[in-house]
Scaffold this motif. Structure first.
Motif, PDB file in Angstrom:
ATOM      1  N   GLN A   1      30.914 -39.023 -32.415  1.00  0.00           N
ATOM      2  CA  GLN A   1      32.270 -39.157 -31.682  1.00  0.00           C
ATOM      3  C   GLN A   1      32.097 -38.212 -30.149  1.00  0.00           C
ATOM      4  O   GLN A   1      32.643 -38.726 -29.268  1.00  0.00           O
ATOM      5  CB  GLN A   1      33.194 -38.330 -32.402  1.00  0.00           C
ATOM      6  N   ASP A   2      31.518 -37.197 -30.123  1.00  0.00           N
ATOM      7  CA  ASP A   2      31.006 -36.724 -29.210  1.00  0.00           C
ATOM      8  C   ASP A   2      30.513 -37.182 -28.070  1.00  0.00           C
ATOM      9  O   ASP A   2      30.807 -37.299 -26.753  1.00  0.00           O
ATOM     10  CB  ASP A   2      30.076 -35.091 -29.315  1.00  0.00           C
ATOM     11  N   TYR A   3      29.429 -38.016 -28.380  1.00  0.00           N
ATOM     12  CA  TYR A   3      28.745 -38.974 -27.369  1.00  0.00           C
ATOM     13  C   TYR A   3      29.788 -39.900 -26.916  1.00  0.00           C
ATOM     14  O   TYR A   3      29.879 -40.245 -25.661  1.00  0.00           O
ATOM     15  CB  TYR A   3      27.660 -39.875 -28.187  1.00  0.00           C
ATOM     16  N   PHE A   4      30.585 -40.608 -27.576  1.00  0.00           N
ATOM     17  CA  PHE A   4      31.659 -41.504 -26.774  1.00  0.00           C
ATOM     18  C   PHE A   4      32.611 -40.689 -26.043  1.00  0.00           C
ATOM     19  O   PHE A   4      33.133 -41.357 -24.954  1.00  0.00           O
ATOM     20  CB  PHE A   4      32.647 -42.109 -27.917  1.00  0.00           C
ATOM     21  N   THR A   5      33.139 -39.641 -26.447  1.00  0.00           N
ATOM     22  CA  THR A   5      34.251 -38.968 -25.712  1.00  0.00           C
ATOM     23  C   THR A   5      33.580 -37.886 -24.329  1.00  0.00           C
ATOM     24  O   THR A   5      34.448 -37.567 -23.559  1.00  0.00           O
ATOM     25  CB  THR A   5      35.239 -38.445 -26.432  1.00  0.00           C
TER      26      THR A   5
ATOM     27  N   LYS B   1      34.656 -40.058 -42.651  1.00  0.00           N
ATOM     28  CA  LYS B   1      35.246 -39.082 -41.606  1.00  0.00           C
ATOM     29  C   LYS B   1      36.352 -39.936 -40.813  1.00  0.00           C
ATOM     30  O   LYS B   1      36.074 -41.077 -40.459  1.00  0.00           O
ATOM     31  CB  LYS B   1      34.279 -38.658 -40.515  1.00  0.00           C
ATOM     32  N   LYS B   2      37.432 -39.465 -40.983  1.00  0.00           N
ATOM     33  CA  LYS B   2      38.518 -40.109 -40.246  1.00  0.00           C
ATOM     34  C   LYS B   2      38.598 -39.862 -38.773  1.00  0.00           C
ATOM     35  O   LYS B   2      38.905 -38.639 -38.599  1.00  0.00           O
ATOM     36  CB  LYS B   2      40.057 -39.878 -40.977  1.00  0.00           C
ATOM     37  N   MET B   3      38.371 -40.811 -37.835  1.00  0.00           N
ATOM     38  CA  MET B   3      38.254 -40.222 -36.495  1.00  0.00           C
ATOM     39  C   MET B   3      39.769 -40.732 -35.782  1.00  0.00           C
ATOM     40  O   MET B   3      40.207 -39.707 -35.055  1.00  0.00           O
ATOM     41  CB  MET B   3      37.191 -41.104 -35.816  1.00  0.00           C
ATOM     42  N   TYR B   4      40.266 -41.786 -36.207  1.00  0.00           N
ATOM     43  CA  TYR B   4      41.694 -41.870 -35.573  1.00  0.00           C
ATOM     44  C   TYR B   4      42.383 -42.869 -36.555  1.00  0.00           C
ATOM     45  O   TYR B   4      41.899 -43.293 -37.485  1.00  0.00           O
ATOM     46  CB  TYR B   4      41.371 -43.071 -34.406  1.00  0.00           C
TER      47      TYR B   4
END
Length: 175
Positions: free
Chosen positions: A22-26, A52-55
């Motif tokens: 997630q960190d890589y994407f954002t 893991k619920k990201m969105y």
């Protein structure tokens, strides 16, 4: 309300945990990331099977360019050889496989809860199934794939269970 046509299965193409993905994407491009406002996946399944619920499924994420408005994206950590990340490999384990089923069922339930008729035009596909079927045989063969993600054939494994009858066995852009 979003009308979902595709539940897309992905791999992270690495062995980092969900938070690092997630960190890589954002993360900003200037700091080595993609610089996206939202990541690529609604759910990421860790190696221990933790989901893991990201969105929320109502949020449009960046899983497959050109198809995100009508797709839900589920990814498992892995999909490449642990010693050679340039080599695609189905690395799903005994914890991740049932978690993928759980995520698909959760996505379908969300669609139902939004009032969507899931018996029409809903398919479970892999990211690589968005590649062009150059020989028009209804199968994305290895030589036609623009990428290997998720490193296994989703349609025969999950699509026949969860896709609507009109979409069973069909590629995501077929009618």
């Amino acid at each position: 309300m979003r009308k979902i046509k595709n539940i897309v299965i992905h791999c992270t193409a690495g062995h980092q945990n969900a938070d690092k993905v997630q960190d890589y994407f954002t993360r900003p491009v200037s700091k080595g990331g993609r610089g996206w406002k939202t990541g690529g996946y609604h759910r990421i399944i860790e190696k221990d099977g933790t989901i893991k619920k990201m969105y929320d499924f109502s949020v449009v994420t960046n899983g497959v360019k050109g198809y995100n408005e009508n797709s839900i994206h589920i990814s498992y950590v892995g999909g490449v050889d642990i010693l050679d990340v340039n080599k695609a490999k189905d690395t799903r384990n005994i914890y991740q496989k049932p978690a993928i089923h759980t995520c698909i069922q959760e996505a379908i339930q969300w669609c139902k809860d939004q009032g969507q008729d899931i018996t029409v035009n809903l398919g479970v596909v892999g990211h690589r199934d968005f590649s062009k079927d150059n020989n028009a045989n209804g199968v994305i063969e290895p030589w036609e794939r623009i990428k290997e993600c998720p490193s296994f054939d989703v349609i025969p494994e999950y699509g026949f269970i969860y896709s609507s009858n009109d979409r069973e066995g069909k590629l995501p852009y077929e009618k």
